[in-house]
Enzyme design. Sequence first.
Site, mmCIF file in Angstrom:
data_model
loop_
_atom_site.group_PDB
_atom_site.id
_atom_site.type_symbol
_atom_site.label_atom_id
_atom_site.label_comp_id
_atom_site.label_asym_id
_atom_site.label_seq_id
_atom_site.Cartn_x
_atom_site.Cartn_y
_atom_site.Cartn_z
ATOM 1 N N LYS A 124 42.108 39.686 28.595
ATOM 2 C CA LYS A 124 41.720 39.095 30.214
ATOM 3 C C LYS A 124 41.809 40.393 31.316
ATOM 4 C CE LYS A 124 44.240 36.878 32.865
ATOM 5 N NZ LYS A 124 44.948 35.968 33.940
ATOM 6 N N ASP A 142 40.346 32.948 32.915
ATOM 7 C CA ASP A 142 41.846 32.628 33.565
ATOM 8 C C ASP A 142 41.592 30.967 33.580
ATOM 9 O OD1 ASP A 142 40.266 31.936 35.641
ATOM 10 O OD2 ASP A 142 41.418 33.114 37.079
#
Length: 214
Positions: A124, A142
């Site tokens: 991420k 997320d």
Amino acid sequence: MAKQLDYHTIRRIFERFQAAEAEPKGELEHVNVYTLCVAVALSAQATDAGVNRATRALFKVADTPQKMLDLGIDGLTEHIKTIGLFRQKAKNAMKMSQILVDEYGGEVPNSRAALQSLPGVGRKTANVVLNMWWGQPAQAVDTHIFRVGNRTGIAPGKDVDAVERAIEDHIPADFQLHAHHWLILHGRYTCVARKPKCQACLIRDLCQFEDKTV
């Protein structure tokens, strides 16, 4: 989990997002790619606002890997002690800075594999840096994007990897660069976790979410 929306509906959704905000920006404050990388790593299980409060003073004195090493772990810890998991994050930031100095000449690499090899940098974080700094259409999933993707049917998936693939597979290419920012901002301010603001949602008529609030 909602069913996958069709191409034409997804295009209409992102046309609306684009019309509302043509150039969405991430909310983490940074002064260069190194401070962006640090800020994103610090934001895990923390809010962007909380990270920004801690890093404004930090990045004035440590905006390069060498300056971070010169500050030392005690100095770094003092700056970020208001952020969750700050002790482990401080250790990772120091290790990352050392590797950047020793192996990359103090520069942040711009490949996903190299970024993910750094302590504290997962997929991420790597995707955020690739997208925000180098303009690559990388999708950083997320909790907000995971929720919005599954609620709306834009990008349903059982885990973050599945949602990331769904975004890449189903969102038209001309919206890929800004897709994750539009989705994050939508999840942060409108499609919130406990009581989504459906009455104020600009895509409510296209969304698959069955439990819309009135």
